[in-house]
Enzyme design. Structure first.
Site, PDB file in Angstrom:
ATOM      1  N   ASP A  29       0.845  -1.189   0.000  1.00 31.44           N
ATOM      2  CA  ASP A  29       0.000   0.000   0.000  1.00 31.44           C
ATOM      3  C   ASP A  29       0.887   1.248   0.000  1.00 31.44           C
ATOM      4  O   ASP A  29       1.906   1.306   0.684  1.00 31.44           O
ATOM      5  CB  ASP A  29      -0.915  -0.004   1.237  1.00 31.44           C
ATOM      6  CG  ASP A  29      -2.082   0.947   1.079  1.00 31.44           C
ATOM      7  OD1 ASP A  29      -3.229   0.474   0.981  1.00 31.44           O
ATOM      8  OD2 ASP A  29      -1.850   2.185   1.033  1.00 31.44           O
ATOM      9  N   ASN A  85     -12.807  -3.233   2.480  1.00 30.09           N
ATOM     10  CA  ASN A  85     -13.696  -2.084   2.638  1.00 30.09           C
ATOM     11  C   ASN A  85     -14.683  -2.094   1.478  1.00 30.09           C
ATOM     12  O   ASN A  85     -14.289  -1.948   0.314  1.00 30.09           O
ATOM     13  CB  ASN A  85     -12.875  -0.783   2.647  1.00 30.09           C
ATOM     14  CG  ASN A  85     -11.957  -0.697   3.849  1.00 30.09           C
ATOM     15  OD1 ASN A  85     -12.295  -1.158   4.930  1.00 30.09           O
ATOM     16  ND2 ASN A  85     -10.782  -0.117   3.664  1.00 30.09           N
ATOM     17  N   VAL A  94     -10.846   2.872  -3.694  1.00 33.53           N
ATOM     18  CA  VAL A  94     -10.479   2.360  -5.020  1.00 33.53           C
ATOM     19  C   VAL A  94     -11.529   1.330  -5.436  1.00 33.53           C
ATOM     20  O   VAL A  94     -11.642   0.268  -4.808  1.00 33.53           O
ATOM     21  CB  VAL A  94      -9.071   1.719  -5.011  1.00 33.53           C
ATOM     22  CG1 VAL A  94      -8.750   1.119  -6.368  1.00 33.53           C
ATOM     23  CG2 VAL A  94      -8.008   2.751  -4.629  1.00 33.53           C
ATOM     24  N   HIS A  98     -10.283  -5.351  -3.423  1.00 34.74           N
ATOM     25  CA  HIS A  98      -8.939  -5.661  -2.925  1.00 34.74           C
ATOM     26  C   HIS A  98      -9.022  -6.060  -1.467  1.00 34.74           C
ATOM     27  O   HIS A  98      -9.874  -5.583  -0.724  1.00 34.74           O
ATOM     28  CB  HIS A  98      -7.985  -4.476  -3.109  1.00 34.74           C
ATOM     29  CG  HIS A  98      -8.531  -3.171  -2.630  1.00 34.74           C
ATOM     30  ND1 HIS A  98      -9.457  -2.444  -3.356  1.00 34.74           N
ATOM     31  CD2 HIS A  98      -8.319  -2.473  -1.490  1.00 34.74           C
ATOM     32  CE1 HIS A  98      -9.768  -1.349  -2.694  1.00 34.74           C
ATOM     33  NE2 HIS A  98      -9.108  -1.336  -1.554  1.00 34.74           N
ATOM     34  N   ILE A  99      -8.109  -6.911  -1.088  1.00 35.72           N
ATOM     35  CA  ILE A  99      -8.003  -7.383   0.291  1.00 35.72           C
ATOM     36  C   ILE A  99      -6.784  -6.715   0.910  1.00 35.72           C
ATOM     37  O   ILE A  99      -5.671  -6.826   0.383  1.00 35.72           O
ATOM     38  CB  ILE A  99      -7.821  -8.921   0.322  1.00 35.72           C
ATOM     39  CG1 ILE A  99      -9.028  -9.617  -0.310  1.00 35.72           C
ATOM     40  CG2 ILE A  99      -7.594  -9.408   1.751  1.00 35.72           C
ATOM     41  CD1 ILE A  99      -8.836 -11.139  -0.472  1.00 35.72           C
ATOM     42  N   HIS A 100      -7.014  -6.002   2.012  1.00 37.02           N
ATOM     43  CA  HIS A 100      -5.890  -5.446   2.766  1.00 37.02           C
ATOM     44  C   HIS A 100      -5.338  -6.562   3.661  1.00 37.02           C
ATOM     45  O   HIS A 100      -6.097  -7.231   4.373  1.00 37.02           O
ATOM     46  CB  HIS A 100      -6.347  -4.308   3.682  1.00 37.02           C
ATOM     47  CG  HIS A 100      -6.891  -3.104   2.967  1.00 37.02           C
ATOM     48  ND1 HIS A 100      -6.161  -1.944   2.793  1.00 37.02           N
ATOM     49  CD2 HIS A 100      -8.097  -2.873   2.405  1.00 37.02           C
ATOM     50  CE1 HIS A 100      -6.907  -1.049   2.159  1.00 37.02           C
ATOM     51  NE2 HIS A 100      -8.091  -1.579   1.910  1.00 37.02           N
TER      52      HIS A 100
END
Ligand code: 5GP
Length: 112
Positions: A29, A85, A94, A98-100
């Site tokens: 990130d 999120n 965004v 996506h996976i944080h």
């Protein structure tokens, strides 16, 4: 129009990949919230989790199985947190699923 993560996956925006295969890619990130903060996204641009369909089940399962491999590669032996999120109120900025993957420090609960 391509999403940010599509451009990164296609090499149009330079990025160092933490992980990449034919189905998903992971990058650090740009604004890390922990010592390790990786974003794992599908190459196919699903807008957000709520837009995923039955045909994405294998892809999403594959990504979930990639998470612990990436965490191990990043040295997160004491644990890690996985966050998605979904939507504005959740903090999504965004619009490409996506996976944080966060780790490297104690993470509090509940999150802010
Ligand atoms: P979201 O807020 O949608 O859940 O997560 C988007 C994430 O993408 C944020 O944590 C943000 O810091 C990160 N981000 C935004 N633009 C870029 C970029 O150009 N490069 C990288 N590596 N991360 C980005």
């Amino acid at each position: 129009m391509k999403t940010l993560f599509q451009k990164i996956a296609d090499g149009e925006i330079p990025a160092k990949f933490v992980y990449k295969d034919d189905f998903c890619a992971a990058i650090n990130d740009i604004n890390p919230q922990a010592p390790t903060h990786v974003l794992l996204f599908p190459i196919e641009p699903i807008e957000r989790l709520e837009k995923a369909e039955g045909r994405h089940a294998e892809l999403l399962g594959h990504m979930m199985l990639c998470v612990p491999k990436i965490a191990e590669k990043c040295g997160l032996k004491d644990g890690f947190r996985v966050v998605i999120n979904n939507g504005v109120q959740a903090g999504e900025t965004v619009p490409h699923l996506h996976i944080h993957i966060l780790g490297g420090r104690s993470l509090h609960w509940p999150p802010g």
